[in-house]
Motif scaffolding. Structure first.
Motif, PDB file in Angstrom:
ATOM      1  N   PRO A 115       0.823  -1.223   0.000  1.00  0.00           N
ATOM      2  CA  PRO A 115       0.000   0.000   0.000  1.00  0.00           C
ATOM      3  C   PRO A 115       0.851   1.264   0.000  1.00  0.00           C
ATOM      4  N   THR A 116       2.024   1.212   0.648  1.00  0.00           N
ATOM      5  CA  THR A 116       2.997   2.302   0.585  1.00  0.00           C
ATOM      6  C   THR A 116       4.360   1.694   0.280  1.00  0.00           C
ATOM      7  N   LEU A 117       5.184   2.405  -0.457  1.00  0.00           N
ATOM      8  CA  LEU A 117       6.479   1.861  -0.856  1.00  0.00           C
ATOM      9  C   LEU A 117       7.395   1.701   0.356  1.00  0.00           C
ATOM     10  N   PRO A 118       8.196   0.637   0.397  1.00  0.00           N
ATOM     11  CA  PRO A 118       9.160   0.470   1.481  1.00  0.00           C
ATOM     12  C   PRO A 118      10.129   1.647   1.526  1.00  0.00           C
ATOM     13  N   GLU A 119      10.567   1.984   2.719  1.00  0.00           N
ATOM     14  CA  GLU A 119      11.440   3.140   2.904  1.00  0.00           C
ATOM     15  C   GLU A 119      12.719   3.002   2.072  1.00  0.00           C
ATOM     16  N   GLY A 120      13.011   4.033   1.297  1.00  0.00           N
ATOM     17  CA  GLY A 120      14.237   4.058   0.519  1.00  0.00           C
ATOM     18  C   GLY A 120      14.117   3.488  -0.876  1.00  0.00           C
ATOM     19  N   PHE A 121      12.972   2.923  -1.219  1.00  0.00           N
ATOM     20  CA  PHE A 121      12.807   2.268  -2.520  1.00  0.00           C
ATOM     21  C   PHE A 121      11.733   2.979  -3.328  1.00  0.00           C
ATOM     22  N   SER A 122      12.008   3.191  -4.622  1.00  0.00           N
ATOM     23  CA  SER A 122      11.071   3.885  -5.502  1.00  0.00           C
ATOM     24  C   SER A 122      10.150   2.874  -6.196  1.00  0.00           C
ATOM     25  N   LYS A 123       9.257   3.404  -7.044  1.00  0.00           N
ATOM     26  CA  LYS A 123       8.302   2.556  -7.751  1.00  0.00           C
ATOM     27  C   LYS A 123       8.940   1.819  -8.923  1.00  0.00           C
ATOM     28  N   HIS A 124      10.121   2.199  -9.341  1.00  0.00           N
ATOM     29  CA  HIS A 124      10.768   1.619 -10.518  1.00  0.00           C
ATOM     30  C   HIS A 124      10.975   0.109 -10.341  1.00  0.00           C
ATOM     31  N   PRO A 125      10.796  -0.694 -11.417  1.00  0.00           N
ATOM     32  CA  PRO A 125      10.980  -2.147 -11.285  1.00  0.00           C
ATOM     33  C   PRO A 125      12.382  -2.537 -10.820  1.00  0.00           C
ATOM     34  N   GLY A 126      13.390  -1.721 -11.161  1.00  0.00           N
ATOM     35  CA  GLY A 126      14.733  -2.011 -10.664  1.00  0.00           C
ATOM     36  C   GLY A 126      14.798  -1.961  -9.152  1.00  0.00           C
ATOM     37  N   ASP A 127      14.061  -1.023  -8.548  1.00  0.00           N
ATOM     38  CA  ASP A 127      14.007  -0.943  -7.087  1.00  0.00           C
ATOM     39  C   ASP A 127      13.164  -2.070  -6.500  1.00  0.00           C
ATOM     40  N   ALA A 128      12.194  -2.579  -7.257  1.00  0.00           N
ATOM     41  CA  ALA A 128      11.428  -3.740  -6.800  1.00  0.00           C
ATOM     42  C   ALA A 128      12.348  -4.946  -6.641  1.00  0.00           C
ATOM     43  N   ILE A 129      13.242  -5.150  -7.622  1.00  0.00           N
ATOM     44  CA  ILE A 129      14.209  -6.261  -7.540  1.00  0.00           C
ATOM     45  C   ILE A 129      15.205  -5.989  -6.418  1.00  0.00           C
ATOM     46  N   ALA A 130      15.627  -4.720  -6.278  1.00  0.00           N
ATOM     47  CA  ALA A 130      16.560  -4.357  -5.219  1.00  0.00           C
ATOM     48  C   ALA A 130      15.948  -4.623  -3.849  1.00  0.00           C
ATOM     49  N   GLU A 155      19.269   6.047  -5.820  1.00  0.00           N
ATOM     50  CA  GLU A 155      20.414   6.099  -4.917  1.00  0.00           C
ATOM     51  C   GLU A 155      20.025   5.658  -3.513  1.00  0.00           C
ATOM     52  N   THR A 156      18.804   5.971  -3.116  1.00  0.00           N
ATOM     53  CA  THR A 156      18.364   5.579  -1.776  1.00  0.00           C
ATOM     54  C   THR A 156      18.266   4.054  -1.655  1.00  0.00           C
ATOM     55  N   ALA A 157      17.847   3.391  -2.738  1.00  0.00           N
ATOM     56  CA  ALA A 157      17.799   1.930  -2.726  1.00  0.00           C
ATOM     57  C   ALA A 157      19.208   1.356  -2.618  1.00  0.00           C
ATOM     58  N   ARG A 158      20.146   1.955  -3.331  1.00  0.00           N
ATOM     59  CA  ARG A 158      21.541   1.505  -3.269  1.00  0.00           C
ATOM     60  C   ARG A 158      22.083   1.651  -1.845  1.00  0.00           C
ATOM     61  N   LYS A 159      21.739   2.745  -1.193  1.00  0.00           N
ATOM     62  CA  LYS A 159      22.220   2.964   0.170  1.00  0.00           C
ATOM     63  C   LYS A 159      21.660   1.916   1.128  1.00  0.00           C
TER      64      LYS A 159
END
Length: 358
Positions: A137-152, A182-186
């Motif tokens: 319902p809300t994105l996990p902290e530090g991760f965007s909606k992009h599919p790359g961040d979904a895999i991350a 960058e936030t997902a990478r961190k």
């Protein structure tokens, strides 16, 4: 590319013949093949007829039909021109794996698969990660909606559950490869310093029942009415044929019934309905063989909890899933019972009463 219109009511023989010739000679792109096969199937040609006329096996027909539908949604939702050009001539198997995603997610995920030139086996896992991610319902902290961040995020989550450093490092590397923000990478890089392990949440035990004895399989009979009755009323009741292995009965119209034992979980259900499926749609490491099962759903129970599997709408059909957190999609009901058929060693043998009596 000229799109074939799939919804014409009755194709003339000339159109159908033209499409069959094009398919047999492999003219055009695979996307056009998928559109042509979909057109033929929707207008009365069964997959076996098409196979015999063109050489496209039924499994190939399904792949290019679904792949072409995914391709069309990519066009509508803004996949890059490079992605569209690349997939217009190859990799229908890759796009087939994106079928369970929303149209928007298909487009962005296809761009990602093109960027990394991924094969179908890898894309299958990526599509699952993107699908699971879409339920938040809300994105996990530090991760965007992009599919790359979904895999991350999936890699980050699994890495946190691993105590083995090599496996943990492999997952972190996978997440860093696909991370878009960058936030997902961190978030992933923090795991290189933080070696604490998060306990994995186990899914609930599947509520399987098996019909064990003959009395568990009741006979369902139609009721003619109350006396006095005429012979015509008696004859009007349709003949009932039982459908094995659960003795489902079906007659005029689309109505069908099946009787189940009075298990407490069924008696407590407010709005139970039954669907038929195969046991391999649920994860079961101890499953020796695939067998038909009845899935009982209580449509009244639509409030999420972590201890149960739920039914939801997945594209054009319903699907079942255990959600570790509350999903952002409406739930259609809770799965309360899975019923296996009664095991019969020799069904023909038990039909003879004299053999049983002895």
């Amino acid at each position: 590319m000229t799109e074939i219109q799939p919804n014409l009511p009755n194709p003339d023989e000339e159109t159908a013949t033209e499409l069959l010739v094009k398919l047999r000679q492999k003219q055009g792109t695979w996307v056009e093949w998928g559109q042509a096969i979909a057109y033929l199937q929707k207008n009365g040609y069964n997959p076996q007829d098409i196979f015999e006329a063109t050489g496209f096996e039924p499994i190939q027909q399904n792949q290019v039909i679904v792949g072409s539908q995914v391709y069309n949604s990519m066009e509508k939702c803004g996949s890059s021109s490079a992605t569209l050009a690349y997939y217009s001539t190859k990799s229908s198997d890759v796009l087939y794996e994106l079928r369970g995603l929303t149209q928007e997610d298909r487009a962005t995920t296809a761009d990602l698969t093109y960027q990394y030139k991924l094969d179908a086996d890898v894309v299958r896992d990526i599509a699952k990660a993107v699908k699971d991610y879409s339920w938040f319902p809300t994105l996990p902290e530090g991760f965007s909606k992009h599919p790359g961040d979904a895999i991350a995020y999936q890699s980050w989550k699994y890495a946190k559950q691993k105590s083995d450093l090599s496996e943990r490092s492999r997952l972190i590397a996978k997440g860093l490869r696909f991370a878009h923000s960058e936030t997902a990478r961190k978030q992933l890089e923090q795991l290189l310093m933080d070696f604490s392990v998060t306990a994995k949440v186990a899914p609930p035990i599947l509520p399987f029942y098996r019909l064990e004895i003959d009395e568990d399989l009741p006979r369902i009979l139609p009721v003619v009415g109350e006396l006095p009755l005429t012979s015509q009323e008696l004859k009007a009741v349709p003949f009932i044929t039982e459908i094995q292995p659960f003795r489902i009965v079906k007659f005029a119209g689309e109505q069908a019934w099946v009787a189940l034992p009075g298990w407490k979980v069924l008696l407590n259900a407010e709005d139970p309905v039954v669907v038929i499926g195969n046991s391999d749609i649920f994860p079961n490491p101890h499953q020796n063989k695939v067998e038909p099962i009845m899935i009982v759903i209580d449509r009244a129970q639509r409030e999420w909890d972590i201890s149960n599997y739920f039914v939801f709408e997945n594209g054009d059909s319903i699907d079942f899933q255990w959600f570790e957190t509350a999903p952002a999609i409406p739930l259609l009901g809770k799965m309360i019972v899975l019923v296996r058929p009664k095991k019969v060693l020799d069904e023909e043998y038990t039909k003879d009463a004299w053999q049983i009596d002895e």
